[in-house]
Design a protein around this motif. Structure first.
Motif, short mmCIF file in Angstrom:
data_model
loop_
_atom_site.label_atom_id
_atom_site.label_comp_id
_atom_site.label_asym_id
_atom_site.label_seq_id
_atom_site.Cartn_x
_atom_site.Cartn_y
_atom_site.Cartn_z
N LEU A 19 0.72 -1.16 -0.07
CA LEU A 19 -0.12 0.03 0.15
C LEU A 19 0.90 1.32 0.03
CD1 LEU A 19 -2.83 -1.30 2.49
CD2 LEU A 19 -3.02 -0.83 0.11
N ASN A 20 1.96 1.51 0.60
CA ASN A 20 2.88 2.44 0.72
C ASN A 20 3.65 2.59 -0.60
OD1 ASN A 20 2.61 3.06 3.39
ND2 ASN A 20 4.52 1.85 4.16
N TYR A 21 3.73 1.46 -1.18
CA TYR A 21 4.32 1.26 -2.73
C TYR A 21 3.32 2.15 -3.48
CZ TYR A 21 5.62 -0.62 -7.41
OH TYR A 21 6.03 -1.03 -8.70
N CYS A 22 2.10 1.75 -3.62
CA CYS A 22 0.89 2.12 -4.34
C CYS A 22 0.56 3.84 -3.88
CB CYS A 22 -0.25 1.49 -4.17
SG CYS A 22 -0.29 -0.18 -4.96
N ALA A 23 1.02 4.01 -2.73
CA ALA A 23 0.75 5.41 -2.61
C ALA A 23 1.78 6.52 -3.23
CB ALA A 23 0.96 5.92 -0.92
N GLN A 24 2.75 5.81 -3.73
CA GLN A 24 3.82 6.55 -4.53
C GLN A 24 3.20 7.02 -6.05
OE1 GLN A 24 7.52 4.68 -4.23
NE2 GLN A 24 7.20 4.44 -2.18
N THR A 45 -7.48 -4.66 -8.43
CA THR A 45 -6.68 -5.66 -8.13
C THR A 45 -6.68 -5.73 -6.47
OG1 THR A 45 -5.38 -5.97 -9.79
CG2 THR A 45 -4.63 -7.25 -7.92
N LEU A 46 -6.36 -4.56 -5.80
CA LEU A 46 -6.61 -4.44 -4.45
C LEU A 46 -7.96 -4.65 -3.92
CD1 LEU A 46 -4.15 -1.17 -4.21
CD2 LEU A 46 -3.48 -3.38 -3.23
N LEU A 77 -6.87 5.19 -2.38
CA LEU A 77 -6.16 4.26 -1.63
C LEU A 77 -6.80 4.35 -0.05
CD1 LEU A 77 -2.50 4.23 -2.12
CD2 LEU A 77 -3.87 2.52 -2.47
N ASP A 78 -7.57 5.63 0.39
CA ASP A 78 -8.19 5.51 1.68
C ASP A 78 -9.36 4.68 1.68
OD1 ASP A 78 -6.16 7.32 2.83
OD2 ASP A 78 -7.39 9.13 2.18
N ASP A 79 -10.07 4.58 0.59
CA ASP A 79 -11.04 3.71 0.50
C ASP A 79 -10.55 2.13 0.45
OD1 ASP A 79 -12.85 5.83 0.38
OD2 ASP A 79 -13.13 5.95 -1.79
N ILE A 80 -9.56 2.10 -0.29
CA ILE A 80 -8.90 0.69 -0.30
C ILE A 80 -8.70 0.10 1.18
CG2 ILE A 80 -6.95 -0.66 -1.23
CD1 ILE A 80 -8.99 -0.43 -3.42
N LYS A 81 -7.88 0.94 1.87
CA LYS A 81 -7.65 0.76 3.38
C LYS A 81 -8.83 0.58 4.13
CE LYS A 81 -3.13 3.32 2.98
NZ LYS A 81 -2.64 4.64 3.61
N LYS A 82 -9.97 1.06 3.90
CA LYS A 82 -11.16 0.87 4.53
C LYS A 82 -11.64 -0.56 4.36
CE LYS A 82 -12.52 5.64 5.09
NZ LYS A 82 -13.34 6.61 4.48
#
Length: 155
Positions: A19-24, A45-46, A77-82
């Motif tokens: 997720l940190n990689y994707c945040a870049q 995919t996530l 990504l915030d929605d993915i993290k949820k």
């Protein structure tokens, strides 16, 4: 079940690296299709990974009525993290509820039913995540990003 909890903590640590990689990545790269990958985009995919945990551990194992967001309903990504928080909850509930070694899984496509052990089911969802994690790393590389070491044991 303690070993499964320990193992899942390692999985979550590896997921954090992904997720940190994707945040870049730019939002366009998260949302643009990369040809020849089953889910199409990194974001999809996530979402597919998190949905798989909920599908197998809540919907099929517990026969819970679960709804799932589409990739279009996820903005970033915030929605993915949820969605991964939802997956984490499914894992926690699953591991707390199944001391019995075998589970009857119903509701699969074509009305297939399976008898699976807790070990088989837990292994299925975690190895599924790692399969797609590799795809995400490759998709990112194709889009010009250098992937980090996201294995359980990182150097």
């Amino acid at each position: 079940m303690d070993i499964f909890h320990e193992q899942y903590e390692l999985v979550k640590g590896s997921r954090g690296v992904v997720l940190n990689y994707c945040a870049q990545m730019s939002p366009e790269h998260l949302n643009n299709a990369v040809p020849n990958f089953g889910q199409g985009t990194i974001k999809a995919t996530l979402l597919h990974i998190s949905n798989t945990y909920v599908s197998w551990l809540s919907k099929f194992a517990f026969q819970q009525d679960e709804s799932f967001l589409s990739s279009e309903e996820i903005s970033g990504l915030d929605d993915i993290k949820k969605q991964f928080e939802r997956a984490n909850n499914a894992v926690s509930v699953f591991l707390a509820a199944f001391p019995d070694p075998e589970i009857r899984i119903t509701g699969l496509k074509n009305d297939v039913s399976l008898n699976l052990t807790v070990t088989e089911l837990f292994t299925h969802v975690t190895t599924h995540e790692f399969h797609h994690k590799g795809q995400i790393m490759l998709m990112g590389r194709i889009l010009g990003y250098t992937p980090p070491d996201a294995d359980i044991i990182r150097f």
